[in-house]
Design a protein around this motif. Structure first.
Motif, short mmCIF file in Angstrom:
data_model
loop_
_atom_site.label_atom_id
_atom_site.label_comp_id
_atom_site.label_asym_id
_atom_site.label_seq_id
_atom_site.Cartn_x
_atom_site.Cartn_y
_atom_site.Cartn_z
N LEU A 47 51.29 44.65 38.95
CA LEU A 47 51.72 43.26 39.06
C LEU A 47 50.63 42.39 39.67
O LEU A 47 50.39 41.27 39.23
N ARG A 48 49.96 42.91 40.71
CA ARG A 48 48.88 42.15 41.33
C ARG A 48 47.76 41.89 40.33
O ARG A 48 47.24 40.77 40.23
N TYR A 49 47.40 42.91 39.56
CA TYR A 49 46.34 42.74 38.57
C TYR A 49 46.75 41.75 37.47
O TYR A 49 45.94 40.98 37.00
N MET A 50 48.01 41.81 37.07
CA MET A 50 48.48 40.86 36.05
C MET A 50 48.35 39.43 36.57
O MET A 50 47.92 38.53 35.83
N LYS A 51 48.73 39.20 37.82
CA LYS A 51 48.59 37.86 38.41
C LYS A 51 47.12 37.45 38.47
O LYS A 51 46.78 36.30 38.17
N ASP A 52 46.26 38.37 38.87
CA ASP A 52 44.82 38.08 38.90
C ASP A 52 44.31 37.71 37.51
O ASP A 52 43.53 36.77 37.34
N ASN A 53 44.75 38.45 36.49
CA ASN A 53 44.32 38.17 35.11
C ASN A 53 44.74 36.76 34.69
O ASN A 53 43.96 36.03 34.08
#
Length: 100
Positions: A47-53
């Motif tokens: 989820l954190r990586y998706m937000k960063d993307n």
């Protein structure tokens, strides 16, 4: 866009414009209880990586944002959560993610 035709809720759901359509009486429960609970039980790192993307898609050019997303994807395959997801899939059980 050219005709300004209205698109009803069921059509929006059918074409993927919205995730789901619920009756007005169920909206609060769905939006503030069920939907967030799905996120809470998901893989935190993913989820954190998706937000960063998503954030970087607005900040960087396409190639840079894509390269950063690819690097994150590779990093996720080396996590304990990824190993747990694969093992849970093989064992046909619900995964227990730890955020590592």
């Amino acid at each position: 866009m050219f005709t300004a035709d209205k698109v009803d809720a069921s059509r929006c759901e059918a074409i993927g414009l919205v995730n789901r359509v619920v009756p007005d009486a169920k909206l609060q429960e769905e939006a503030f209880l069920r939907w967030p609970n799905r996120w809470r039980t998901g893989r935190p790192l993913r989820l954190r990586y998706m937000k960063d993307n998503l954030d970087e898609a607005l900040l960087f050019d396409f190639a840079t944002a894509r390269d950063h997303e690819a690097a994150r994807l590779i990093r996720t395959t080396m996590t304990g959560d990824h190993r747990e997801a694969v093992q849970a899939f093989i064992e046909k059980r619900k995964a227990a993610f730890k955020g590592s």
